[in-house]
Design a protein around this motif. Sequence first.
Motif, PDB file in Angstrom:
ATOM      1  N   GLY A   1       0.815  -1.211   0.000  1.00 57.40           N
ATOM      2  CA  GLY A   1       0.000   0.000   0.000  1.00 57.40           C
ATOM      3  C   GLY A   1       0.847   1.260   0.000  1.00 57.40           C
ATOM      4  O   GLY A   1       0.575   2.212  -0.739  1.00 57.40           O
TER       5      GLY A   1
ATOM      6  N   ALA B   1       2.598   1.548  -3.461  1.00 59.87           N
ATOM      7  CA  ALA B   1       1.678   2.022  -4.495  1.00 59.87           C
ATOM      8  C   ALA B   1       1.420   3.521  -4.342  1.00 59.87           C
ATOM      9  O   ALA B   1       1.361   4.261  -5.338  1.00 59.87           O
ATOM     10  CB  ALA B   1       0.367   1.243  -4.426  1.00 59.87           C
ATOM     11  N   TYR B   2       1.254   3.972  -3.101  1.00 57.97           N
ATOM     12  CA  TYR B   2       1.046   5.401  -2.849  1.00 57.97           C
ATOM     13  C   TYR B   2       2.244   6.210  -3.337  1.00 57.97           C
ATOM     14  O   TYR B   2       2.094   7.230  -4.021  1.00 57.97           O
ATOM     15  CB  TYR B   2       0.824   5.636  -1.362  1.00 57.97           C
TER      16      TYR B   2
ATOM     17  N   HIS C   1      -5.398   1.245  -0.155  1.00 54.94           N
ATOM     18  CA  HIS C   1      -4.552   0.378  -0.977  1.00 54.94           C
ATOM     19  C   HIS C   1      -4.285  -0.950  -0.267  1.00 54.94           C
ATOM     20  O   HIS C   1      -4.379  -2.028  -0.877  1.00 54.94           O
ATOM     21  CB  HIS C   1      -3.211   1.059  -1.268  1.00 54.94           C
TER      22      HIS C   1
ATOM     23  N   TYR D   1      -5.196  -4.833  -1.533  1.00 57.91           N
ATOM     24  CA  TYR D   1      -4.188  -5.892  -1.701  1.00 57.91           C
ATOM     25  C   TYR D   1      -4.465  -7.069  -0.778  1.00 57.91           C
ATOM     26  O   TYR D   1      -4.298  -8.232  -1.164  1.00 57.91           O
ATOM     27  CB  TYR D   1      -2.795  -5.330  -1.454  1.00 57.91           C
TER      28      TYR D   1
ATOM     29  N   ASP E   1      -8.473   4.835  -6.633  1.00 59.01           N
ATOM     30  CA  ASP E   1      -7.846   3.619  -7.151  1.00 59.01           C
ATOM     31  C   ASP E   1      -6.417   3.451  -6.642  1.00 59.01           C
ATOM     32  O   ASP E   1      -5.921   4.252  -5.830  1.00 59.01           O
ATOM     33  CB  ASP E   1      -7.918   3.579  -8.682  1.00 59.01           C
ATOM     34  N   LEU E   2      -5.726   2.430  -7.123  1.00 61.93           N
ATOM     35  CA  LEU E   2      -4.405   2.074  -6.615  1.00 61.93           C
ATOM     36  C   LEU E   2      -3.286   2.966  -7.151  1.00 61.93           C
ATOM     37  O   LEU E   2      -2.128   2.799  -6.765  1.00 61.93           O
ATOM     38  CB  LEU E   2      -4.098   0.608  -6.946  1.00 61.93           C
ATOM     39  N   THR E   3      -3.608   3.908  -8.034  1.00 67.05           N
ATOM     40  CA  THR E   3      -2.619   4.885  -8.484  1.00 67.05           C
ATOM     41  C   THR E   3      -2.807   6.216  -7.754  1.00 67.05           C
ATOM     42  O   THR E   3      -2.197   7.219  -8.140  1.00 67.05           O
ATOM     43  CB  THR E   3      -2.719   5.129 -10.003  1.00 67.05           C
ATOM     44  N   ASN E   4      -3.654   6.240  -6.735  1.00 66.77           N
ATOM     45  CA  ASN E   4      -4.044   7.433  -5.967  1.00 66.77           C
ATOM     46  C   ASN E   4      -5.051   8.303  -6.713  1.00 66.77           C
ATOM     47  O   ASN E   4      -5.445   9.364  -6.209  1.00 66.77           O
ATOM     48  CB  ASN E   4      -2.842   8.308  -5.584  1.00 66.77           C
TER      49      ASN E   4
END
Length: 328
Positions: free
Chosen positions: A55, A58-59, A164, A168, A245-248
Amino acid sequence: MKKQLIIMLLLLLFIALPHASAAADKSAEDIYAERMSLYKKMETMTQIPWYWLAGVDAYEKGLRRARNDREEAKGVINIYYSPKEWSGPLNPNMEEDNPTAISMFDGVGLDGNENGKASLKEDADVLYTFANYLAEYGFDDNNIQLGLWEYYKRDQAINIITGHARIYRKYGTLDLDDHAFPVPLNYNYSYRSTWGDTRGWGGRRIHEGTDIFAGYRTPARATSYGVVELKGWNKYGGWRLGIRDLTNTYHYYGHLTSYEEGLEKGDIVAPGDTIGYVGSTGYGKPGTEGKFPPHLHYGMYRDNGYSEWSFDPYPSLKSWEKGERNSE
């Protein structure tokens, strides 16, 4: 002498090229496998659950994408440390990789792969340094969040990273890059690029999204894996929904006639999940509708660690639409 120097430089270039090519040619599956291996290794060494490390990573990857003061990560781990922070603010050698010297100058860098060096260029060292920092606060969710607060000093950063980590943990994989178009392709709809157009209702402002015109109660769908961050009424967007989403990236759905039954703030969604239904709500007090033709206002907002701003979603929409049609 000059000829010998040229030959040596060409030889060095020839030796380096295969390595650069090998790094560039890694498949997504190879990158996911390498990252997961590192997350799991650091979980064993520090007791910080792998999904929390994923997490954070990804952030940080999203921050690198959104900011111009951070270069793209050279390895598979995206957590960022400045050379000064890593080596120590008073260290005369900003490329220091001696753990003892780094410690003497109050640098944060640690040796994560037990090779006797603490290198900012080594993924294992970078990830271990951050995991070890979190471990100082504890290993449960609350203490990890406390450690993240002390590091980022921003509530939104904690919220995004927590989301995130939850995603996961739920799916147990890093391969979560699928996308879907916001409405089913077998419905009648139309759209064009409308981001940046002027809007007059409620004061002069720009249009921060793309309007997808469709009939009442056409399903509105999640375009990516994410967490429902916002749900409720807005005088501009009517019944609207926000998904991170997971790309912020924050995905905004406006003018809905209703939400999918049972969907609540904090829920995790996957690409293609129905989250609501197209309508014409907004431009007034709660319940106002019918002031414009039914359509879905779809917006995308990027977070850089300090603030958020809108960007044109049209290219992403065209890409997702094409990808979904090709997979039919």
